[in-house]
Design a protein around this motif. Sequence first.
Motif, short mmCIF file in Angstrom:
data_model
loop_
_atom_site.label_atom_id
_atom_site.label_comp_id
_atom_site.label_asym_id
_atom_site.label_seq_id
_atom_site.Cartn_x
_atom_site.Cartn_y
_atom_site.Cartn_z
N PRO A 93 3.16 0.74 -7.88
CA PRO A 93 3.04 -1.47 -7.39
C PRO A 93 2.25 -1.32 -6.78
N ASP A 94 1.97 -2.88 -6.62
CA ASP A 94 0.56 -3.38 -5.71
C ASP A 94 1.13 -3.21 -4.25
N ALA A 95 -0.17 -3.52 -3.32
CA ALA A 95 0.16 -3.25 -2.27
C ALA A 95 1.70 -3.92 -1.71
N GLY A 96 1.83 -4.87 -2.10
CA GLY A 96 2.70 -5.82 -1.65
C GLY A 96 4.32 -5.20 -2.11
N TRP B 88 -2.55 6.29 -0.10
CA TRP B 88 -1.63 5.26 0.00
C TRP B 88 -2.24 3.98 0.10
N PRO B 89 -1.77 2.86 0.12
CA PRO B 89 -2.43 1.71 0.69
C PRO B 89 -2.14 1.40 2.06
N SER C 37 3.67 1.42 -14.42
CA SER C 37 2.98 1.56 -13.31
C SER C 37 3.70 1.11 -11.71
N GLU D 58 -0.75 -0.50 3.72
CA GLU D 58 0.32 -2.11 3.49
C GLU D 58 1.82 -1.30 3.43
N TRP D 59 1.69 0.70 2.92
CA TRP D 59 3.09 1.45 3.34
C TRP D 59 3.57 2.07 3.82
N SER E 6 9.71 1.05 -14.06
CA SER E 6 8.64 0.50 -14.12
C SER E 6 7.45 1.68 -14.48
N SER F 227 7.67 -1.61 2.75
CA SER F 227 6.25 -2.38 3.11
C SER F 227 6.13 -1.82 4.66
N SER G 142 5.33 -6.00 -4.82
CA SER G 142 6.10 -7.17 -5.12
C SER G 142 7.35 -7.13 -5.95
#
Length: 297
Positions: free
Chosen positions: A134-137, A152-153, A132, A155-156, A130, A274, A139
């Motif tokens: 990735p989202d914060a989770g 960075w988010p 793009s 959550e990471w 991918s 995560s 997914s």
Amino acid sequence: MSRDLPPLNALRAFEAVARLDSVSRAAQELHVTHGAISRQLRVLEDAAGTALFARQGRGLVLTAAGRRLYEAADAAFAPLRSGWTELQQRSAHAPLVLGCPGSVLARWVIPRLERLSREQPELKLHLSASDSIPDAGLSGLDAALLIAQAPWPPEWQVHALAPERIGPVVSPRFAGFERVRSAPPEVLLELPLLHTASRPQAWGDWAGRAGLDAGALRLGTGFEHLYYLLEATEAGLGVAIAPEPLVAEDIAAGRLVAPWGFVATQAQWVLCASRRREDRRIAKLASWLRDALADAH
């Protein structure tokens, strides 16, 4: 108002003490202090309105009420413990789902899968391409291999692997190759430069570090993905800008030349996972990736 269930933390402490026949061993298993277990037992006895343990010598024995509660607790905790163990074992054998940009997958990860399998035989990967972020989770992913820049988010959990290094590359098949390879970098101001939509700032980043006026660069043919950009470059269609690890083998084989070398940017190669999911495979993979990227320099 009465409660349908006893205080669950207190019940967990009680079950561990009754099963292990020791407050100290229960504290060790639950990673808490001896005093914390004792407090939880008092909370449970207060909630039950009766004594659950009686002292016998230097130890504790279950009272009749305690025995009835332990039988009920054991009937609940035993299958839960068994199911949790089975789930952990199943997860440990499931492939680690690793996401990364398609160009990184095709040009860097796939050529190294045999080495990874040889050096980390217990690690099984499922690769997902991918381009793009990735989202914060994260997914659908257990981890993501990225070339990106902080922040960075929150959550990471981010494992830094290597600084990104980029530089212009050109093929010996390019019509102006002999002139370009021996000229100073200013020659690039005269050429239409190949570029990619996934890293539109790459030429400007490199030019600033090379002392060139980024605004004077002329961008030629663009490509959606870096993979196609480098294929076009190898075909002799022009000069491109690329991350060093993705072209190191092409340079070693003579398919590409980097006349002015590579410079570090503010971006990094990172492995992201995560914070909520603890997976020991992540740290091992990060260490292997770090070593593999170091070999590219």
